[in-house]
Motif scaffolding. Structure first.
Motif, short mmCIF file in Angstrom:
data_model
loop_
_atom_site.label_atom_id
_atom_site.label_comp_id
_atom_site.label_asym_id
_atom_site.label_seq_id
_atom_site.Cartn_x
_atom_site.Cartn_y
_atom_site.Cartn_z
N ALA A 66 0.85 -1.20 0.00
CA ALA A 66 0.00 0.00 0.00
C ALA A 66 0.88 1.24 0.00
O ALA A 66 1.92 1.27 0.66
CB ALA A 66 -0.92 0.01 1.22
N LEU A 67 0.48 2.25 -0.75
CA LEU A 67 1.10 3.56 -0.72
C LEU A 67 0.09 4.54 -0.14
O LEU A 67 -1.07 4.57 -0.58
CB LEU A 67 1.51 4.01 -2.12
CG LEU A 67 2.87 3.51 -2.63
CD1 LEU A 67 2.98 3.71 -4.13
CD2 LEU A 67 4.00 4.24 -1.92
N ILE A 68 0.53 5.31 0.85
CA ILE A 68 -0.37 6.24 1.55
C ILE A 68 0.20 7.64 1.41
O ILE A 68 1.27 7.94 1.93
CB ILE A 68 -0.50 5.87 3.04
CG1 ILE A 68 -0.84 4.39 3.22
CG2 ILE A 68 -1.53 6.76 3.73
CD1 ILE A 68 -0.61 3.87 4.62
N TRP A 69 -0.51 8.50 0.70
CA TRP A 69 -0.11 9.91 0.57
C TRP A 69 -0.89 10.76 1.57
O TRP A 69 -2.11 10.60 1.72
CB TRP A 69 -0.40 10.43 -0.84
CG TRP A 69 0.49 9.91 -1.91
CD1 TRP A 69 1.68 10.44 -2.32
CD2 TRP A 69 0.28 8.77 -2.75
NE1 TRP A 69 2.22 9.70 -3.35
CE2 TRP A 69 1.38 8.67 -3.63
CE3 TRP A 69 -0.74 7.81 -2.84
CZ2 TRP A 69 1.49 7.67 -4.59
CZ3 TRP A 69 -0.64 6.81 -3.78
CH2 TRP A 69 0.47 6.75 -4.64
N GLY A 70 -0.20 11.65 2.26
CA GLY A 70 -0.88 12.57 3.17
C GLY A 70 -1.60 11.85 4.29
O GLY A 70 -2.75 12.20 4.63
N ALA A 71 -0.95 10.88 4.90
CA ALA A 71 -1.60 10.05 5.92
C ALA A 71 -2.22 10.89 7.03
O ALA A 71 -1.58 11.78 7.59
CB ALA A 71 -0.59 9.07 6.51
N GLY A 72 -3.48 10.62 7.33
CA GLY A 72 -4.17 11.28 8.44
C GLY A 72 -4.65 12.68 8.14
O GLY A 72 -5.24 13.32 9.00
N GLN A 73 -4.43 13.17 6.94
CA GLN A 73 -4.87 14.51 6.58
C GLN A 73 -6.07 14.44 5.64
O GLN A 73 -6.40 13.40 5.08
CB GLN A 73 -3.72 15.30 5.96
CG GLN A 73 -2.53 15.39 6.91
CD GLN A 73 -1.46 16.35 6.42
OE1 GLN A 73 -1.73 17.28 5.68
NE2 GLN A 73 -0.23 16.12 6.83
N TRP A 98 -3.28 3.90 -2.29
CA TRP A 98 -3.28 2.93 -3.40
C TRP A 98 -2.88 1.58 -2.83
O TRP A 98 -1.93 1.47 -2.05
CB TRP A 98 -2.27 3.35 -4.48
CG TRP A 98 -2.12 2.34 -5.58
CD1 TRP A 98 -2.87 2.24 -6.70
CD2 TRP A 98 -1.18 1.26 -5.63
NE1 TRP A 98 -2.46 1.18 -7.46
CE2 TRP A 98 -1.42 0.55 -6.83
CE3 TRP A 98 -0.16 0.83 -4.78
CZ2 TRP A 98 -0.67 -0.55 -7.20
CZ3 TRP A 98 0.59 -0.28 -5.14
CH2 TRP A 98 0.34 -0.96 -6.35
N VAL A 99 -3.59 0.53 -3.23
CA VAL A 99 -3.31 -0.83 -2.77
C VAL A 99 -3.06 -1.72 -3.99
O VAL A 99 -3.79 -1.65 -4.99
CB VAL A 99 -4.49 -1.39 -1.94
CG1 VAL A 99 -4.26 -2.86 -1.61
CG2 VAL A 99 -4.66 -0.58 -0.66
N GLY A 100 -2.01 -2.53 -3.91
CA GLY A 100 -1.69 -3.42 -5.03
C GLY A 100 -0.74 -4.50 -4.59
O GLY A 100 -0.76 -4.94 -3.43
N GLU A 101 0.13 -4.92 -5.51
CA GLU A 101 1.08 -5.99 -5.22
C GLU A 101 2.50 -5.51 -5.51
O GLU A 101 2.72 -4.57 -6.28
CB GLU A 101 0.77 -7.23 -6.07
CG GLU A 101 -0.56 -7.87 -5.71
CD GLU A 101 -0.83 -9.14 -6.53
OE1 GLU A 101 -0.11 -9.34 -7.55
OE2 GLU A 101 -1.73 -9.90 -6.15
#
Length: 511
Positions: A184-191, A197-200
């Motif tokens: 998973a890629l998390i941009w701007g976590a908690g904001q 994005w979730v993938g492999e």
């Protein structure tokens, strides 16, 4: 005694701070703000707090020196760091320097994105069956990491992992992790503008384009492990993201002169905007003080003092004080100003203007100037390089004697800020804001020197002007204007931006 606080800002606003951190922020006298700190926290600082941000040319050592200097001035000093100070925060170097300089200090923890970021994305880092081990690492210096050992762990959390994601995936696959491992890629976590994005792992290895929209330039957190599969199960129970502010996710370029942009910055931050600053004006003394000095010496013969900018007010009174005079020297003459900011600056010297036009443009003074004008002597301290002459010509045509004297000069900086140029090149700016015609002209000149042109402000970039004269210059120099303030003030300019984007909202998404 002065003291330095190394404060973890967590991921977002006030809710992510410890109670102690919030108390320290509200009593701070000088604050070094890290680039990734959520701008919403700045509303917690005292209005008189001295702020410092690293520019593209300044170093961490300069920042530490700034902390020490403010501490030796007996100030309560804060270095506000994103996340937690002791997780990839380079705090040890600061502690060593503060100790050597004899500065008392305190370290206050914060929520690290490594731990809280996955939570807001709905991903548990540990699970009884899927993850008994977690490692936190940073994407800097990938060649120094023990990839074969990391490949044996259940869950990896990699800070700043977006740009290096293909190289990271290659190292992990070479170390034995299957390409089907969930990531998973998390941009701007908690904001408010968080995107996930979730993938492999194999998709990262292939270099698939995964970046979020250009409106979210925040760094990304990379999570690798089977626990990513649990995201949909946990998501309904996680804390809600903050309500998106009207300008959340928007990056505004502020072009006001250095030292005069803080009020504008605060107005924009209150609406959720991220700020980039590229001063396009340098305010300095005129080539000679002689004309203004002669005018001050003959104030007794003046009927009106005309002030059309806050700069003119501050420089005129600074020169008045240089001659050991104050506002009492204006006894017997009337004062006309243009704009609420000019009037507010004048009020700091204990003077309320006799004449303020309903529209905050100089030309509007002609319509309300009391009669008779003929024979009146009007002193007009202004910028040395001049500007529109409609007002001066109109007063002279009616028989007034207008004496224009240089009170200050505004010049173009030698070069554009390198960080801002890079942001413009990569499309990370949403709004170009201009508060005067000169800022537009100097902006275009600086970009030309940097080898950039109209491609930088092509749509969807918005061009915002504080009033009709600035808007005219935007059209003449940049080819168009998209946002124009109805009230010709900084508040009006921000209101116009908010109105524009509220009419076509782009709600953030978790997925």
């Amino acid at each position: 005694m002065g003291k330095v606080y190394l404060v973890g800002a967590g991921l977002g606003g006030r809710e992510g701070l410890t109670v102690r951190a919030l108390q320290v922020l509200r009593q701070a006298e000088a604050v070094w703000i890290d680039e990734l700190v959520d701008e919403r926290l700045l509303v917690e600082l005292p209005g008189q707090a001295q702020l410092w941000r690293r520019s593209g040319e300044s170093s961490v050592q300069e920042g530490v020196l700034w902390l020490i200097q403010r501490c030796h001035e007996d100030k309560q000093v804060v270095h506000l760091k994103s996340g937690d100070p002791l997780i990839f925060g380079r705090t040890r170097e600061e502690v060593e320097a503060l100790t050597k300089a004899g500065c008392p200090f305190e370290i206050l923890p914060g929520l690290s994105s490594a731990l809280a970021g996955p939570l807001w994305a709905g991903i548990p880092l540990t699970d009884q069956h899927l993850s008994r081990t977690v490692a936190v690492l940073t994407a800097h210096e990938l060649e120094a990491l023990p990839w074969s050992a990391l490949a044996q762990l259940d869950t990896l959390v990699i800070l700043m992992g977006s740009r290096q994601r293909q190289a990271i995936a290659a190292q992990l696959v070479d170390a034995g992790i299957p390409t089907q491992r969930p990531v998973a890629l998390i941009w701007g976590a908690g904001q408010a503008e968080q995107q996930v994005w979730v993938g492999e792992l194999g998709e990262l290895l292939q270099g698939k384009e995964l970046s979020p929209s250009r409106k979210n330039p925040l760094p990304a957190l990379l999570v690798i492990g089977e626990v990513v599969k649990l995201r949909q199960l946990v998501l309904p129970g996680i804390p809600p993201l903050p309500e998106p502010a009207p300008l959340a996710g928007k990056t505004v370029l502020v072009t006001r002169s250095e030292g005069q942009s803080e009020a504008f910055r605060q107005l924009l931050q209150a609406q959720g905007a991220r700020i980039l600053e590229m001063p396009t004006l340098v305010i300095q003394p005129p080539d000679s003080w002689d004309p203004l000095d002669r005018a001050i010496a003959s104030l007794a013969q003046v009927d009106w003092l005309l002030l059309t900018s806050a700069n003119a007010v501050s420089h005129f009174f600074a020169r008045l004080h240089h001659h050991k005079q104050d506002s009492r020297a204006l006894r017997g003459l009337k004062v006309a100003v243009v704009g609420s900011k000019t009037a507010a600056t004048l009020a700091q010297y204990g003077i309320h203007p006799d004449l303020v036009p309903p529209e905050f443009v100089a030309d509007a003074l002609l319509e309300v100037w009391p009669q008779p004008v003929a024979g009146q002597r009007i002193l007009f301290p202004r910028v040395q390089s001049g500007g529109r002459d409609v007002l001066v010509q109109g007063l002279r045509q009616r028989g007034a004697e207008v004496e224009e004297v240089a009170a200050y000069e505004s010049t173009c900086p030698p070069a554009a800020d390198a960080q801002v140029v890079a942001a413009l090149k990569t499309g990370q700016v949403d709004i170009l804001s201009f508060a005067s015609s000169k800022t537009v002209q100097h902006f275009a000149r600086l970009l030309q020197q940097a080898g950039l042109g109209p491609e930088v402000w092509d749509p969807p970039v918005q061009i915002a002007a504080i009033g009709p004269k600035t808007a005219e210059t935007c059209v003449a120099v940049l080819g168009r204007v998209d946002i124009e303030a109805k009230e010709y003030t900084l508040e009006g300019l921000v209101e116009a931006m908010v109105s524009t984007f509220q009419s076509r909202p782009e709600p953030p998404t978790r997925r």
